[in-house]
Write a protein that holds these residues in place. Structure first.
Motif, PDB file in Angstrom:
ATOM      1  N   GLN A   1      43.770   9.146  13.580  1.00 40.05           N
ATOM      2  CA  GLN A   1      43.099  10.108  12.709  1.00 40.05           C
ATOM      3  C   GLN A   1      43.418   9.806  11.256  1.00 40.05           C
ATOM      4  O   GLN A   1      44.553   9.537  10.899  1.00 40.05           O
ATOM      5  CB  GLN A   1      43.571  11.520  13.066  1.00 40.05           C
ATOM      6  N   LYS A   2      42.386   9.893  10.447  1.00 49.83           N
ATOM      7  CA  LYS A   2      42.559   9.800   9.005  1.00 49.83           C
ATOM      8  C   LYS A   2      42.008  11.095   8.422  1.00 49.83           C
ATOM      9  O   LYS A   2      40.894  11.471   8.698  1.00 49.83           O
ATOM     10  CB  LYS A   2      41.820   8.589   8.463  1.00 49.83           C
ATOM     11  N   GLY A   3      42.803  11.784   7.660  1.00 53.25           N
ATOM     12  CA  GLY A   3      42.345  13.032   7.074  1.00 53.25           C
ATOM     13  C   GLY A   3      42.639  14.222   7.954  1.00 53.25           C
ATOM     14  O   GLY A   3      43.473  14.174   8.859  1.00 53.25           O
ATOM     15  N   LEU A   4      41.899  15.293   7.669  1.00 53.87           N
ATOM     16  CA  LEU A   4      42.103  16.558   8.360  1.00 53.87           C
ATOM     17  C   LEU A   4      41.515  16.559   9.766  1.00 53.87           C
ATOM     18  O   LEU A   4      40.617  15.768  10.079  1.00 53.87           O
ATOM     19  CB  LEU A   4      41.465  17.692   7.557  1.00 53.87           C
ATOM     20  N   THR A   5      41.974  17.496  10.571  1.00 58.83           N
ATOM     21  CA  THR A   5      41.454  17.670  11.925  1.00 58.83           C
ATOM     22  C   THR A   5      39.950  17.932  11.904  1.00 58.83           C
ATOM     23  O   THR A   5      39.214  17.380  12.727  1.00 58.83           O
ATOM     24  CB  THR A   5      42.196  18.816  12.635  1.00 58.83           C
ATOM     25  N   VAL A   6      39.497  18.750  10.980  1.00 63.98           N
ATOM     26  CA  VAL A   6      38.058  19.036  10.910  1.00 63.98           C
ATOM     27  C   VAL A   6      37.264  17.770  10.603  1.00 63.98           C
ATOM     28  O   VAL A   6      36.143  17.606  11.084  1.00 63.98           O
ATOM     29  CB  VAL A   6      37.728  20.161   9.904  1.00 63.98           C
TER      30      VAL A   6
END
Length: 162
Positions: A69-74
């Motif tokens: 993952q890169k960034g936020l969960t959303v």
């Protein structure tokens, strides 16, 4: 049909994580498992190593894909067009944390629905931090981690966690 994501540090992946992945994989057409950054924690094992463990441990589930993952969960959910976020709960502390995160995620993207699965009793005390503590003292972790993790770490000095 619906797609879901399951994000976590998986540092390392545990049998509790794999149980949640297996159960969630039966609820959705596709489940994406993301090795997520956590700004509140220092990860011991590299994201690439954790991803390799997840891929090995999830080979039996054809509708599960693993990614970093890169960034936020959303953002991870949007990247795979998922509308559902799977989270696991072991105890009341997890409830408080997950409620806070679900509320925050919902405020960013009101289309992302958080679904919490309760852990099975045999995994209630199975956490990555507990596994790392066992490793620090060179104790057996086989009851808590998939075989791929055990094999990779077995016999090592575990300098990366000392």
């Amino acid at each position: 049909m619906p797609t879901a994501i399951f994000c976590g540090a998986f540092d390392p992946v545990t049998k509790g994580h794999i149980d949640l992945i297996e159960r969630a994989s039966t609820l959705f057409d596709h489940l994406y498992v993301f090795v997520a950054p956590n700004s509140e924690k220092h990860q011991v094992f590299s994201a690439e190593r954790r991803l390799a463990w997840l891929k090995q441990a999830c080979m039996a589930y054809p509708n599960v894909s693993c990614r970093i993952q890169k960034g936020l969960t959303v953002d991870a959910a949007r990247s795979v067009h998922a509308k559902y976020l799977i989270r696991g709960m072991r105890n009341s502390q997890d409830f408080e944390y997950e409620l806070n995160m679900a509320t925050m995620n919902r405020s960013i993207d009101d289309h992302l629905e958080t679904i919490c699965l309760f852990t099975k009793p045999e995994h209630m005390f199975c956490s990555s931090s507990n596994v790392r503590e066992l490793l620090r003292y060179h104790l057996d972790i086989s009851a808590f981690v998939p075989d791929c993790v055990r094999r990779d770490l077995e016999g090592g000095t575990h300098e990366d966690i000392e």
